[in-house]
Design a protein around this motif. Structure first.
Motif, PDB file in Angstrom:
ATOM      1  N   PHE A 101     -84.951 -36.387 -62.941  1.00 48.65           N
ATOM      2  CA  PHE A 101     -86.335 -35.448 -62.655  1.00 48.65           C
ATOM      3  C   PHE A 101     -86.731 -35.986 -63.987  1.00 48.65           C
ATOM      4  CE2 PHE A 101     -83.066 -33.017 -65.096  1.00 48.65           C
ATOM      5  CZ  PHE A 101     -83.256 -33.227 -66.095  1.00 48.65           C
ATOM      6  N   PRO A 102     -88.253 -35.964 -64.521  1.00 45.85           N
ATOM      7  CA  PRO A 102     -88.587 -36.451 -65.838  1.00 45.85           C
ATOM      8  C   PRO A 102     -87.947 -36.450 -66.815  1.00 45.85           C
ATOM      9  CG  PRO A 102     -90.309 -35.407 -63.532  1.00 45.85           C
ATOM     10  CD  PRO A 102     -89.228 -35.711 -63.693  1.00 45.85           C
ATOM     11  N   TYR A 103     -87.917 -37.586 -67.383  1.00 48.82           N
ATOM     12  CA  TYR A 103     -87.706 -37.784 -69.005  1.00 48.82           C
ATOM     13  C   TYR A 103     -85.349 -37.858 -69.030  1.00 48.82           C
ATOM     14  CZ  TYR A 103     -92.381 -37.386 -69.518  1.00 48.82           C
ATOM     15  OH  TYR A 103     -93.453 -37.633 -69.538  1.00 48.82           O
ATOM     16  N   SER A 104     -85.259 -37.444 -67.695  1.00 49.23           N
ATOM     17  CA  SER A 104     -83.617 -37.081 -67.574  1.00 49.23           C
ATOM     18  C   SER A 104     -83.226 -38.434 -68.063  1.00 49.23           C
ATOM     19  CB  SER A 104     -83.313 -36.148 -66.111  1.00 49.23           C
ATOM     20  OG  SER A 104     -83.037 -37.475 -65.606  1.00 49.23           O
ATOM     21  N   PRO A 105     -82.076 -38.264 -68.234  1.00 49.27           N
ATOM     22  CA  PRO A 105     -80.892 -39.771 -68.600  1.00 49.27           C
ATOM     23  C   PRO A 105     -81.088 -40.668 -67.174  1.00 49.27           C
ATOM     24  CG  PRO A 105     -80.275 -37.895 -69.896  1.00 49.27           C
ATOM     25  CD  PRO A 105     -81.073 -37.218 -68.265  1.00 49.27           C
ATOM     26  N   ILE A 108     -75.360 -35.655 -83.065  1.00 48.23           N
ATOM     27  CA  ILE A 108     -76.783 -36.312 -82.961  1.00 48.23           C
ATOM     28  C   ILE A 108     -77.149 -38.081 -81.874  1.00 48.23           C
ATOM     29  CG2 ILE A 108     -79.066 -37.539 -83.815  1.00 48.23           C
ATOM     30  CD1 ILE A 108     -78.284 -35.262 -85.702  1.00 48.23           C
ATOM     31  N   LEU A 109     -75.272 -38.937 -81.993  1.00 49.21           N
ATOM     32  CA  LEU A 109     -75.655 -39.806 -81.567  1.00 49.21           C
ATOM     33  C   LEU A 109     -75.204 -39.668 -79.795  1.00 49.21           C
ATOM     34  CD1 LEU A 109     -73.711 -42.409 -83.929  1.00 49.21           C
ATOM     35  CD2 LEU A 109     -75.916 -42.017 -83.280  1.00 49.21           C
ATOM     36  N   GLY A 110     -74.378 -38.375 -79.934  1.00 45.68           N
ATOM     37  CA  GLY A 110     -73.715 -38.368 -78.298  1.00 45.68           C
ATOM     38  C   GLY A 110     -74.624 -37.970 -77.804  1.00 45.68           C
ATOM     39  N   PHE A 111     -76.413 -37.141 -77.849  1.00 46.32           N
ATOM     40  CA  PHE A 111     -77.107 -36.456 -77.139  1.00 46.32           C
ATOM     41  C   PHE A 111     -78.104 -37.600 -76.809  1.00 46.32           C
ATOM     42  CE2 PHE A 111     -80.975 -34.512 -77.083  1.00 46.32           C
ATOM     43  CZ  PHE A 111     -81.690 -33.929 -76.247  1.00 46.32           C
ATOM     44  N   LEU A 112     -78.144 -38.310 -78.054  1.00 50.20           N
ATOM     45  CA  LEU A 112     -79.506 -39.262 -78.112  1.00 50.20           C
ATOM     46  C   LEU A 112     -78.906 -40.428 -77.116  1.00 50.20           C
ATOM     47  CD1 LEU A 112     -81.288 -39.341 -81.597  1.00 50.20           C
ATOM     48  CD2 LEU A 112     -81.716 -38.192 -79.488  1.00 50.20           C
TER      49      LEU A 112
END
Length: 270
Positions: free
Chosen positions: A104-108, A192-196
């Protein structure tokens, strides 16, 4: 047994795929032997080197089985392109459906699809979407399983206490500052790194493709290991961040108990 499992992980794509070249097989054998030797040395040594939470199962076991599940599933799907069977079609149907749901839009997954060249074949884009969706789902499930284990069993439960030096060899408790604060800070950075990372990696590849030749995901081996790394590394960082914050909580609780005992015994100054 650990060394055998590591070799099995590395060799799975080469064993199952029918279009594996001799050069690829030789490289896989070399890498597998090196990985097996490292695993044997690491787990038979009394001193730590690189593997974190070595004596705090099942942290590394969850990560390994998540990694192997991703590699095996993507390999089965890739094998089905040349030699379709009931199992390969089943994996392909599941992976395709999951990829469509997560795309979906903006998903990884959408970002991974968008990083592909504009002239990429539609079948290749579908394969990338399927691999990205399935690998991302496995990483999310592995993270959820680890959190459930942590909450349900009070991980890490160890007789004789938790050895920070053995389980966190890259963390220096004597580097300065309070250990609890540093563990919490490092854990938050990992979270934070794992999420980004699932969002940053496709964007970086897309930007770098203008200056360098982009990797070719048309090769089955490249597709399998690229999508596995893209999904596994962020999940591993997230689990590491959660684990470090859990260790910080354990140290803080131990300090509180020691302070309460000392206060009860009158050992603290008035």
């Amino acid at each position: 047994m650990r060394a055998i499992l590591v070799v099995l992980l590395i060799a799975t794509p080469s064993v199952l795929l029918v279009n594996t070249s001799i050069d690829t097989t030789q490289i896989v054998v070399l890498v597998g032997l090196l990985a097996a030797a490292f695993t044997i040395v690491e787990y038979n040594s009394a001193y730590p080197s690189l593997v974190e939470f070595r004596d705090a199962p099942p942290f590394n076991r969850v990560r390994f089985f998540a990694l192997y599940a991703t590699v095996f599933a993507l390999t089965v799907i890739a094998r089905g392109e040349a030699n379709p069977t009931t199992i390969t079609l089943f994996f392909e149907a599941i992976g395709s459906r999951i990829g469509e749901l997560i795309d979906f839009p903006y998903s990884p997954v959408r970002l991974v699809v968008l990083m592909m060249p504009e002239d990429a074949d539609a079948a290749l884009i579908d394969s990338v979407r399927t691999a990205a969706g399935l690998s991302y789902l496995v990483s999310i499930l592995s993270l959820a399983i680890f959190v459930l284990i942590l909450r349900g069993t009070g991980w890490p439960r160890q007789l004789g206490g938790f050895n920070v030096w053995t389980n966190l060899p890259t963390f220096d408790p004597t580097a300065g500052g309070d250990v609890v604060d540093r563990l919490n800070r490092d854990g938050q950075i990992n979270l934070i790194l794992g999420f980004l990372l699932p969002f940053i990696i496709p964007a970086f590849v897309k930007l770098a493709s203008d200056m360098f030749n982009p990797i070719s995901l048309a090769n089955d081996h490249t597709l399998i290991w690229t999508m596995t790394a893209w999904a596994f590394l962020p999940a591993s960082l997230l689990m590491r961040g959660i684990a470090m914050m859990r260790v910080a909580q354990m140290i803080a609780d131990q300090r509180a108990r020691a302070y309460a005992i000392a206060k009860a015994e009158g050992a603290l100054p008035a």
